[in-house]
Design an enzyme around this catalytic site. Structure first.
Site, PDB file in Angstrom:
ATOM      1  N   HIS A 280       0.841  -1.201   0.000  1.00 21.83           N
ATOM      2  CA  HIS A 280       0.000   0.000   0.000  1.00 21.83           C
ATOM      3  C   HIS A 280       0.878   1.253   0.000  1.00 21.83           C
ATOM      4  CE1 HIS A 280      -2.831   2.944   1.758  1.00 21.83           C
ATOM      5  NE2 HIS A 280      -3.807   2.140   1.332  1.00 21.83           N
ATOM      6  N   GLU A 332      -4.158  -0.949  -3.486  1.00 18.17           N
ATOM      7  CA  GLU A 332      -3.678   0.444  -3.579  1.00 18.17           C
ATOM      8  C   GLU A 332      -2.157   0.462  -3.471  1.00 18.17           C
ATOM      9  OE1 GLU A 332      -7.322   2.913  -1.766  1.00 18.17           O
ATOM     10  OE2 GLU A 332      -6.145   1.927  -0.210  1.00 18.17           O
ATOM     11  N   CYS A 423     -10.005  10.064   2.665  1.00 21.73           N
ATOM     12  CA  CYS A 423      -8.614  10.409   3.010  1.00 21.73           C
ATOM     13  C   CYS A 423      -8.029  11.467   2.087  1.00 21.73           C
ATOM     14  CB  CYS A 423      -7.749   9.144   2.977  1.00 21.73           C
ATOM     15  SG  CYS A 423      -7.826   8.229   1.427  1.00 21.73           S
TER      16      CYS A 423
HETATM   17 ZN   LIG Z   1      -6.310   9.051  -0.083  1.00 23.22          ZN
END
Ligand SMILES: [Zn+2]
Length: 656
Positions: A280, A332, A423
């Site tokens: 990630h 991600e 986020c």
């Molecule tokens: Zn983000």
């Protein structure tokens, strides 16, 4: 005679024994000049910072109210009834907006915003349990907290985000304390950190957060309190990773799945043994930033060697021409070496922000301009692409190509007002007001000029107080006039960064290269006299006795450049991208009769550039000399795409 020998003896002993002098505090050898010391007054960054203050921060607070993020604190504090709403890490979103608001208060007094912050801090304080624990989903519903939170405190550290959330709180609380001098938020943070310090440690509970962030927050808390236990805890959490046998069976190139969590969250090896960027990408950059902080403060060379190796891996094999990182949607995550697809590029906005954090810290450690080259590339391309010019629409992934239809996860091909996992918008809200903090730095007798933006600043070097102003239309124009105004005439060096792109080096590796070497050299003048570039680690070094009003003039030629990718990047074989100055360009359907993907940029195509002051906030457009009917093209800066209509976009286009 004897006395003289005695004095010399004492001097020698004192030189050897640190107790004779005040213990020198270890820290980054290079000090950044705080964002509060630099006033930006340009046409590029100032509007973005103002939009952030006037639109993004209030908008993000409003969204947090609408989605229950703020009520969660009130509910946990017994100030209102109700169940926890949203995802287990939603507390962190509020903390990140608060950090941005605190930075904004530093730059612009706003009693109304300060009152709002104080009321919010009262809710957060109410939500804190008596022993200091703070995690609203568990406090509201200890029997049934949000999915992923774990049954009991700390029982699911890999994904609970219990430690991640409060890391963001520490950053916000420190920012608010520094902005206002008020301790209300800082006290909540300290109470929480003291509690966590009492729970975790070598002789206490073991474990580490699945999502890094608390390490950065703890270091900030250490900096304002001077309490070393926070620094030690940051180090402890880093060193806990990759110690267990089950974690070590994952190789650097494992793909993410539920079975190799360790790789996904950078715990497949002890941190000092890691050499490649894996898993990630946001977690990774936060971890590398935390390692840099702890290394700077403790002198740990093992951490520095590890992040240096990982940086080489990213910059030579895993970074997009836009500065974006983390190519895979799956997890991600960073891809394998040279795995840099365009249409499916993930390039989370948060990862771009994390990349700036990390590269800035590497610069402060090593004093090399190549880190600022990566920082600048990220900043002007893959980072600001994450927010609309209006300040209330956001990209989560930042692909380099779009057919206008592609959808994957939250990867829709237009900016969105908000996300369940928010986020990115809130990271942007806290990043933008801190931009002026990346412009200057200093070390002993060196003043670094890292970025170019019209601004004025006061730099308190160790021995000199220097006012610096910049006049420039950067990034549209490569001429920069810098006035160096020392309070008293003084001899020191000014290190002016000569950007890699102006030295025929798009990135500090062979991952990208310019098709043609430009023979137009950057020009440096001091008080109107041309100077040879005396280069040191990517900076032009100017050592002289500086007098009030001394003037440095720079001119970076900004021809349109063609960029090629390394032949191992399969997706870019036979393709070229356009760059001018620090900006990467793209073709968008709306400018090219609806079609971007089937365009070509042959090697003999010639270009003209024109600045349009109103279009997309004011941009320089690249147009081919050929007419559209004859295969001509129109290109705009990559960051400005997706403002006019949903349609095709491409950064890389075939040469034939
Ligand atoms: Zn983000």
């Amino acid at each position: 005679m004897r006395l003289k020998i005695y004095v010399i003896f004492l001097l020698v002993i004192c030189a050897l024994a640190p107790m004779c002098t005040k213990k020198a505090q270890k820290d980054y050898p290079i000090k950044p000049v705080a964002f509060t010391e630099v006033q930006i007054n340009d046409a590029f960054w100032l509007p973005r910072m103002e939009t952030n203050r006037k639109v993004t921060i209030p908008f993000a607070f409003k969204k947090s109210e609408e989605t229950g993020r703020i009520d969660n604190f009130a509910k946990a504090g017994g100030l209102m009834p109700g169940k926890f709403e949203g995802l287990r890490y939603n507390d962190s979103d509020v903390f990140k907006i608060m950090e941005g608001a605190a930075y904004s208060l530093n730059l612009h007094k706003d009693p109304e915003l300060e009152t709002y912050m104080d009321e919010l801090i009262a809710k957060i304080a109410a939500a804190q349990e008596d022993d200091g624990y703070l995690y609203t989903t568990r406090t509201i519903g200890p029997e049934n907290p949000a999915p992923g939170a774990g049954k009991e405190r700390w029982s699911n550290l890999g994904s609970s985000h219990e430690l991640y959330n409060v890391g963001h709180m520490y950053e916000a609380a420190v920012a608010y304390y520094l902005a206002t001098g008020k301790r209300n938020f800082l006290n909540v943070a300290i109470k929480n950190a003291d509690f966590i310090t009492s729970v975790f440690g070598p002789e206490k509970r073991h474990g580490y957060p699945g999502h890094q962030e608390i390490e950065i927050g703890l270091v900030k808390l250490y900096r304002v309190t001077g309490d070393e236990k926070y620094l030690e805890l940051a180090r402890f959490f880093l060193d806990e990773r990759g110690q267990k046998e089950f974690e070590k069976k994952f190789s650097d190139s494992s793909r993410f799945s539920v079975y190799n969590q360790a790789w996904y969250l950078q715990a497949h090896k002890p941190v000092v043994e890691q050499s490649k960027a894996v898993g990630h990408s946001v977690r990774a950059t936060y971890m590398y930033s935390g390692m840099a902080d702890v290394a700077a403060l403790t002198g740990d060379a093992g951490y520095i060697n590890a992040i240096d190796r990982i940086w080489e891996n990213v910059v030579s094999k895993k970074i997009y021409i836009t500065g974006g990182i983390g190519s895979r949607h799956e997890g991600e995550a960073f891809g394998d070496d040279y795995e840099l697809p365009n249409a499916t590029a993930y390039n989370e906005t948060c990862a771009a922000i994390g990349n700036v954090f990390w590269n800035h810290r590497l610069f402060l450690l090593h004093g090399d301009a190549r880190y600022i080259d990566v920082l600048e590339r990220t900043l002007y391309n893959g980072l600001i692409s994450g927010i609309s010019l209006s300040g209330d629409r956001f990209f989560y992934p930042n692909p380099l190509e779009s057919d206008g239809k592609y959808k994957f996860n939250q990867g829709e091909i237009t900016r969105k007002p908000w996300f369940d996992c928010a986020c990115c918008p809130v990271n942007m809200a806290r990043f933008l007001p801190s931009f002026p903090g990346y412009v200057y730095a200093y070390q002993d007798e060196i003043l670094y000029i890292n970025l170019f933006a019209q601004s004025s600043g006061t730099i308190k070097m160790n021995k000199h107080l220097v006012n610096v102003t910049q006049q420039t239309q950067y990034p549209w124009d490569g001429s920069v006039k810098i006035t160096i105004d020392p309070e008293q005439s003084a001899k020191f060096s000014v290190y002016v960064r000569i950007p890699g792109w102006a030295r025929n080096e798009p990135v500090p590796s062979d991952l990208y290269s310019f098709l043609n070497q430009s023979k137009e050299e950057p020009i440096l003048k001091v008080n109107s006299k041309t100077q040879a570039l005396n280069m040191d680690k990517g900076f032009a070094r100017i050592l002289r006795r500086w007098e009030k009003g001394d003037e440095i003039e720079l001119n970076f030629p900004m021809p349109v450049r063609r960029v090629l990718a390394h032949e191992n990047v399969k997706d870019n074989l036979g393709k070229v991208a356009l760059q001018r100055g620090p900006l990467v360009y793209c073709l968008e359907g709306v400018d090219n009769e609806g079609q971007a993907l089937n365009q070509h940029i042959p090697d003999d195509m010639s270009f003209k550039v024109e600045f349009f002051p109103v279009l997309l906030g004011g941009i320089t457009v690249i147009t081919s000399e050929e007419q559209k009917e004859a295969g001509g093209i129109v290109a705009i800066p990559y960051y400005a795409w997706s403002h006019r209509e949903i349609g095709e976009m491409a950064v890389w286009l075939p040469r034939k």
